[in-house]
Design an enzyme around this catalytic site. Structure first.
Site, PDB file in Angstrom:
ATOM      1  N   HIS A 117      21.684  66.688  60.116  1.00 19.28           N
ATOM      2  CA  HIS A 117      22.476  67.140  58.966  1.00 19.28           C
ATOM      3  C   HIS A 117      21.601  67.292  57.723  1.00 19.28           C
ATOM      4  O   HIS A 117      21.633  68.335  57.041  1.00 19.28           O
ATOM      5  CB  HIS A 117      23.608  66.146  58.702  1.00 19.28           C
ATOM      6  CG  HIS A 117      24.537  66.562  57.610  1.00 19.28           C
ATOM      7  ND1 HIS A 117      25.657  67.337  57.836  1.00 19.28           N
ATOM      8  CD2 HIS A 117      24.522  66.319  56.271  1.00 19.28           C
ATOM      9  CE1 HIS A 117      26.286  67.552  56.707  1.00 19.28           C
ATOM     10  NE2 HIS A 117      25.612  66.939  55.732  1.00 19.28           N
ATOM     11  N   GLU A 118      20.823  66.268  57.449  1.00 14.17           N
ATOM     12  CA  GLU A 118      20.017  66.287  56.226  1.00 14.17           C
ATOM     13  C   GLU A 118      18.848  67.263  56.312  1.00 14.17           C
ATOM     14  O   GLU A 118      18.455  67.839  55.299  1.00 14.17           O
ATOM     15  CB  GLU A 118      19.508  64.878  55.907  1.00 14.17           C
ATOM     16  CG  GLU A 118      20.600  63.844  55.689  1.00 14.17           C
ATOM     17  CD  GLU A 118      21.576  64.222  54.589  1.00 14.17           C
ATOM     18  OE1 GLU A 118      21.206  65.018  53.684  1.00 14.17           O
ATOM     19  OE2 GLU A 118      22.718  63.726  54.623  1.00 14.17           O
ATOM     20  N   HIS A 140      20.009  70.581  55.055  1.00 18.41           N
ATOM     21  CA  HIS A 140      19.947  70.671  53.593  1.00 18.41           C
ATOM     22  C   HIS A 140      18.505  70.853  53.122  1.00 18.41           C
ATOM     23  O   HIS A 140      18.225  71.678  52.238  1.00 18.41           O
ATOM     24  CB  HIS A 140      20.525  69.397  52.966  1.00 18.41           C
ATOM     25  CG  HIS A 140      21.998  69.234  53.136  1.00 18.41           C
ATOM     26  ND1 HIS A 140      22.907  70.240  52.864  1.00 18.41           N
ATOM     27  CD2 HIS A 140      22.739  68.160  53.529  1.00 18.41           C
ATOM     28  CE1 HIS A 140      24.132  69.802  53.092  1.00 18.41           C
ATOM     29  NE2 HIS A 140      24.057  68.547  53.506  1.00 18.41           N
TER      30      HIS A 140
END
Length: 378
Positions: free
Chosen positions: A25-26, A29
């Site tokens: 997920h990170e 980003h």
């Protein structure tokens, strides 16, 4: 069960799965931020004090926190008020060039959406990898149950029988059995059956079944009268491109089922007591790990779909909440006021906190922890 066994069987798989999904997920980003020229100050797996870390050439501090329950990416200028007041107004031209605050709405939205998108991409790749390497799970041609007064019952079929051939043609999957039987209504077929260590032959003529599909159309097919044993599965490898498509299909179907389930909760058709929290996830992580690599990584892919979808909900504090703010900014031509954003994030924090409490309570009830403590007291 000893503490060491509990740690190894449940906590370790849970932390492994959580760490992988948080990283995925990170990193979404992070990559989107770097692509759009934003300086990333911190990439953290876990919260709290740093127990290990390093700084790369781009100036990003990669670290592991002492509390391994989540993670975050801190971008330069991310926390500044989008009204342009305060420190954001004092930025130099060089700082504005690498600031999240100074990027266009579309760029900011892409960076925020990249996290959930990464979770969906990971799920697709995980499913595709499983199907192309370990194989796609398919029910074997094992009899799970025999219908009363069916052709199978009259022929002597029993639960647990493995059907290995029909009229001398080898079969592996229950779908093969269903396909051959359905096109042979009333035809006497010879079934090679493995019952324990014995090899036997049974003969049966599938009964003719007719279903009125409306419009003067009647569907006719044969029915043997046996149900599959869902616990008896095999794995069939599929070509990589077919596996990729199956990964997309599986991810899409999981997403729609989750949305349908939430819709049924809102409509009152299903109870919210089925919602699980971290305790149940830890329990399932351990069970999946004990069930083998396929179960573990399938569960991880399914959780990745859940994580990506939940983060897209328009709740302040989540990625979907940020995207909602950007949508409002695009419509209004200016950002929402600092006070509106502040109170929205407070509301979002309280809502997420309450949902976590509710899900954890469900876990405790489902695992009968409450009853256990009641028995201790009484």
């Amino acid at each position: 069960m000893s503490i060491i066994n509990t740690l190894w069987d449940y906590i370790v798989p849970f932390l492994f799965i959580l760490t992988v999904l948080v990283y995925v997920h990170e990193i979404g980003h992070y990559l989107a931020a770097r692509f759009n020229g934003v300086r990333v100050e911190v990439f953290s797996i876990g919260f709290g004090p740093e127990i290990y870390g390093w700084t790369n050439k781009a100036g990003t501090r990669w670290k592991i926190g002492a509390v391994p329950l989540g993670g975050y990416v801190k971008m330069f200028g991310e926390s500044e008020m989008e009204s342009g007041e305060g420190e954001a107004a004092d930025m130099t031209a060089e700082e504005r060039a690498v600031s999240f605050y100074a990027k266009r709405i579309g760029q900011r939205a892409a960076i925020v959406a990249a996290g959930p998108i990464a979770n969906f991409i990971f799920a697709i790749l995980a499913f595709a990898t499983l199907y192309s390497t370990l194989g796609r799970p398919r029910p074997l041609a094992v009899v799970g149950q025999v219908m009363v007064e069916s052709a199978a019952a009259k022929a002597g079929f029993k639960a647990g029988d493995l059907i290995v051939d029909i009229n001398g043609k080898a079969i592996n999957w229950f779908e093969d059995l269903r396909r051959i039987v359905s096109v042979n209504p009333g035809v006497r077929l010879s079934f090679g059956v493995r019952r324990g260590d014995a090899e036997i032959t049974l003969a049966a003529a599938p009964k003719l079944k007719e279903i009125d599909e409306g419009g003067g159309i009647t569907r006719r097919f044969g029915q043997l009268g046996v149900g599959m044993d869902i616990s008896q599965v095999g794995y069939e490898r599929v070509p990589i491109f077919e596996a990729a498509w199956l990964g997309v299909e599986r991810t899409y179907s999981m997403t729609t089922r989750i949305l349908a389930y939430l819709g049924q909760i809102i409509d009152g058709k299903r109870g919210a007591n089925e919602l699980g929290g971290p305790i149940r996830i830890a329990q399932l992580s351990g069970q999946m790990a004990q069930g083998g690599l396929f179960n573990l990584f399938f569960f991880m892919a399914a959780l990745s779909v859940n994580l990506g979808l939940i983060n897209l909900f328009p709740i302040p504090m989540l990625d979907g909440g940020h995207l909602a703010f950007y949508a409002a900014e695009a419509i209004r031509g200016r950002p929402l006021g600092p006070r509106v954003q502040e109170y929205s994030f407070r509301f979002g924090l309280i809502l997420v906190f309450l949902l976590m409490i509710f899900a954890t309570w469900n876990d405790l009830v489902q695992l009968k922890v409450i009853e256990f403590f009641k028995e201790l007291i009484t």
